[in-house]
Design a protein around this motif. Structure first.
Motif, PDB file in Angstrom:
ATOM      1  N   GLN A  97       0.847  -1.194   0.032  1.00 54.20           N
ATOM      2  CA  GLN A  97       0.008  -0.133   0.025  1.00 54.20           C
ATOM      3  C   GLN A  97       0.711   1.279   0.054  1.00 54.20           C
ATOM      4  N   ALA A  98       2.030   1.179   0.517  1.00 59.05           N
ATOM      5  CA  ALA A  98       2.830   2.229   0.735  1.00 59.05           C
ATOM      6  C   ALA A  98       3.774   2.429  -0.613  1.00 59.05           C
ATOM      7  N   GLY A  99       3.562   1.492  -1.662  1.00 57.13           N
ATOM      8  CA  GLY A  99       4.425   1.397  -3.065  1.00 57.13           C
ATOM      9  C   GLY A  99       5.690   0.843  -2.762  1.00 57.13           C
ATOM     10  N   HIS A 100       6.050   0.020  -1.807  1.00 59.01           N
ATOM     11  CA  HIS A 100       7.267  -0.531  -1.488  1.00 59.01           C
ATOM     12  C   HIS A 100       7.387  -2.033  -2.127  1.00 59.01           C
ATOM     13  N   THR A 101       7.536  -2.210  -3.159  1.00 60.09           N
ATOM     14  CA  THR A 101       7.422  -3.554  -3.515  1.00 60.09           C
ATOM     15  C   THR A 101       8.548  -4.558  -3.378  1.00 60.09           C
ATOM     16  N   LEU A 102       9.844  -3.555  -3.038  1.00 61.40           N
ATOM     17  CA  LEU A 102      10.958  -4.151  -2.748  1.00 61.40           C
ATOM     18  C   LEU A 102      11.262  -4.003  -1.413  1.00 61.40           C
ATOM     19  N   LEU A 103      11.247  -5.251  -0.496  1.00 63.35           N
ATOM     20  CA  LEU A 103      11.442  -5.057   1.075  1.00 63.35           C
ATOM     21  C   LEU A 103      12.894  -4.619   1.462  1.00 63.35           C
ATOM     22  N   SER A 104      13.280  -3.888   2.446  1.00 65.18           N
ATOM     23  CA  SER A 104      14.632  -3.700   2.669  1.00 65.18           C
ATOM     24  C   SER A 104      15.207  -5.184   3.187  1.00 65.18           C
ATOM     25  N   GLU A 105      16.397  -5.222   3.308  1.00 61.33           N
ATOM     26  CA  GLU A 105      16.866  -6.588   3.843  1.00 61.33           C
ATOM     27  C   GLU A 105      16.489  -6.632   5.357  1.00 61.33           C
ATOM     28  N   PRO A 106      16.513  -5.880   6.202  1.00 62.90           N
ATOM     29  CA  PRO A 106      15.851  -6.025   7.342  1.00 62.90           C
ATOM     30  C   PRO A 106      14.471  -6.581   7.601  1.00 62.90           C
ATOM     31  N   GLU A 107      13.791  -6.028   6.516  1.00 59.31           N
ATOM     32  CA  GLU A 107      12.316  -6.187   6.513  1.00 59.31           C
ATOM     33  C   GLU A 107      12.168  -7.622   6.027  1.00 59.31           C
ATOM     34  N   ALA A 108      13.109  -7.973   5.171  1.00 58.18           N
ATOM     35  CA  ALA A 108      12.998  -9.412   4.537  1.00 58.18           C
ATOM     36  C   ALA A 108      13.389 -10.527   5.569  1.00 58.18           C
ATOM     37  N   LYS A 109      14.323 -10.079   6.332  1.00 62.52           N
ATOM     38  CA  LYS A 109      14.892 -10.931   7.485  1.00 62.52           C
ATOM     39  C   LYS A 109      13.596 -11.227   8.525  1.00 62.52           C
ATOM     40  N   ALA A 110      13.125  -9.922   8.869  1.00 64.70           N
ATOM     41  CA  ALA A 110      12.015 -10.243   9.694  1.00 64.70           C
ATOM     42  C   ALA A 110      10.889 -11.258   9.600  1.00 64.70           C
ATOM     43  N   ARG A 117      16.116 -11.303   0.153  1.00 63.31           N
ATOM     44  CA  ARG A 117      15.675 -10.244  -0.816  1.00 63.31           C
ATOM     45  C   ARG A 117      14.214 -10.923  -1.281  1.00 63.31           C
ATOM     46  N   ILE A 118      13.106  -9.882  -0.811  1.00 63.72           N
ATOM     47  CA  ILE A 118      11.773 -10.194  -1.160  1.00 63.72           C
ATOM     48  C   ILE A 118      11.173  -9.050  -1.906  1.00 63.72           C
ATOM     49  N   VAL A 119      10.521  -9.413  -2.973  1.00 69.66           N
ATOM     50  CA  VAL A 119      10.036  -8.654  -3.956  1.00 69.66           C
ATOM     51  C   VAL A 119       8.408  -8.827  -3.885  1.00 69.66           C
ATOM     52  N   LEU A 120       7.603  -8.216  -3.800  1.00 73.33           N
ATOM     53  CA  LEU A 120       5.986  -7.999  -3.535  1.00 73.33           C
ATOM     54  C   LEU A 120       5.467  -7.953  -5.135  1.00 73.33           C
ATOM     55  N   HIS A 121       4.245  -8.433  -5.217  1.00 75.65           N
ATOM     56  CA  HIS A 121       3.615  -8.064  -6.501  1.00 75.65           C
ATOM     57  C   HIS A 121       2.953  -6.524  -6.170  1.00 75.65           C
ATOM     58  N   SER A 122       2.758  -6.009  -7.049  1.00 78.85           N
ATOM     59  CA  SER A 122       2.202  -4.654  -7.244  1.00 78.85           C
ATOM     60  C   SER A 122       0.804  -4.754  -6.406  1.00 78.85           C
ATOM     61  N   GLY A 177      10.410 -18.968  11.354  1.00 78.83           N
ATOM     62  CA  GLY A 177      11.354 -19.692  12.032  1.00 78.83           C
ATOM     63  C   GLY A 177      12.718 -19.945  11.291  1.00 78.83           C
ATOM     64  N   ILE A 178      13.015 -19.117  10.288  1.00 79.17           N
ATOM     65  CA  ILE A 178      14.276 -19.372   9.581  1.00 79.17           C
ATOM     66  C   ILE A 178      15.203 -18.497  10.133  1.00 79.17           C
ATOM     67  N   PRO A 179      16.315 -19.060  10.882  1.00 79.28           N
ATOM     68  CA  PRO A 179      17.324 -18.349  11.635  1.00 79.28           C
ATOM     69  C   PRO A 179      18.129 -17.161  10.565  1.00 79.28           C
ATOM     70  N   ILE A 180      18.141 -16.223  11.160  1.00 74.88           N
ATOM     71  CA  ILE A 180      18.819 -14.929  10.360  1.00 74.88           C
ATOM     72  C   ILE A 180      20.084 -14.548  11.174  1.00 74.88           C
ATOM     73  N   VAL A 181      20.937 -13.786  10.779  1.00 72.19           N
ATOM     74  CA  VAL A 181      21.855 -13.098  11.400  1.00 72.19           C
ATOM     75  C   VAL A 181      21.412 -11.699  11.877  1.00 72.19           C
ATOM     76  N   GLU A 182      21.619 -11.161  12.927  1.00 73.02           N
ATOM     77  CA  GLU A 182      21.091  -9.895  13.548  1.00 73.02           C
ATOM     78  C   GLU A 182      21.462  -8.846  12.391  1.00 73.02           C
ATOM     79  N   THR A 183      20.304  -8.177  12.121  1.00 72.99           N
ATOM     80  CA  THR A 183      21.033  -6.959  11.037  1.00 72.99           C
ATOM     81  C   THR A 183      20.224  -5.515  11.572  1.00 72.99           C
ATOM     82  N   ARG A 184      21.125  -4.645  11.658  1.00 68.87           N
ATOM     83  CA  ARG A 184      20.595  -3.271  12.194  1.00 68.87           C
ATOM     84  C   ARG A 184      20.861  -2.343  11.031  1.00 68.87           C
ATOM     85  N   ILE A 185      19.959  -1.232  10.939  1.00 68.53           N
ATOM     86  CA  ILE A 185      19.966  -0.092  10.136  1.00 68.53           C
ATOM     87  C   ILE A 185      20.769   1.198  10.730  1.00 68.53           C
TER      88      ILE A 185
END
Length: 268
Positions: free
Chosen positions: A24-37, A240-245, A43-51
């Motif tokens: 809804q905000a027009g962000h079809t490409l998530l940031s790396e921290p958003e994708a990792k969240a 990396r996560i890309v969303l549908h428009s 339940g997929i283990p991630i490395v801690e990532t800060r902005i």
């Protein structure tokens, strides 16, 4: 592997809310921290990532995480950061972090123009020795969401060692997917001084990833590259996560080729 139905429904709704808000905000490409969240929610283990949005913030985050750290470009448009010099590794001092921040900023402006850098992400430098794998998904015009697994890292397109499967996966289907790659022998028995990998844990990771793709139809593409597999450790180092428009109506979203087993027939 059966999740608690209430927890599963809550997770699905929470992540769907995140993805819908991004669309809804027009962000079809998530940031790396958003994708990792999103991955962590499944339940997929991630490395801690800060902005860090400034050079000083990058230094502060690095000091809090402890050296060495990795800096990566944070951009709303650039997805393949390493190809354009947007990744800096093994940074041990505040001065190295500052120099890396400036180098990433210069590379972003040179490659993509001004205004394409929001800041950087800071994460611990993982020193475990292991295999670099890729886990991903894409939408096929005929089959809908398709899963991908294989050898990952920067040479993924050179090695061309990947296999495909249709979601959803069970642990048995996940094992069959693993077995169709050349790297499977190394994962099973060890190679080049590296130990064998916990295949059962890797199967569970693939099942959870397939569940993410099944439950979240707004996802158009998803790459976890690399997944570090070191003995009994599995860790998503980048995502990396890309969303549908938001313009794509729900009825037009890609459909699964295989319908999931009805969850109300499952028992814990």
């Amino acid at each position: 592997m059966v999740d608690n139905p209430k927890e599963s429904a809550g997770r699905c709704a929470q992540v769907a809310g995140w993805l819908t808000a991004a669309c809804q905000a027009g962000h079809t490409l998530l940031s790396e921290p958003e994708a990792k969240a999103v991955l962590q929610a499944y339940g997929i283990p991630i490395v801690e990532t800060r902005i860090a949005l400034t050079e000083d913030e990058a230094v502060q985050q690095a000091e809090q995480l402890g050296s060495p750290v990795v800096l990566k470009l944070l951009s709303p448009t650039i997805t393949h950061k390493s190809r354009m010099g947007g990744v800096r590794l093994v940074l041990r001092t505040a001065e190295e972090v500052r120099q890396a921040y400036r180098a990433v900023a210069e590379a972003a402006e040179r490659q993509a123009g001004a205004g394409q850098m929001q800041g950087v992400t800071v994460q611990p430098m993982v020193t475990l020795e292991g295999y670099k794998l890729i886990v991903g998904s894409f939408c096929d015009p005929q089959f809908g969401p398709v899963l991908l697994f294989g050898s990952g890292g920067r040479l993924v397109e050179v090695r061309r060692d990947t296999a495909l499967a249709l979601p959803p996966l069970t642990t048995t289907l996940a094992r069959r997917l693993l077995e169709r790659t050349r790297i499977f022998t190394a994962l099973q028995h060890g190679a080049a001084g590296l130990p064998a990998v916990d295949l059962a844990a890797l199967e569970r990771l693939l099942v959870r990833f397939s569940l993410l793709i099944v439950e979240q139809p707004l996802i158009r593409e998803c790459d976890i590259n690399p997944v570090l597999a070191a003995g009994d450790h599995l860790l998503a180092l980048d995502a990396r996560i890309v969303l549908h428009s938001i313009d794509v109506p729900e009825i037009a979203l890609p459909r699964l080729a295989i319908r999931p087993y009805p969850s109300h027939y499952l028992e814990n």
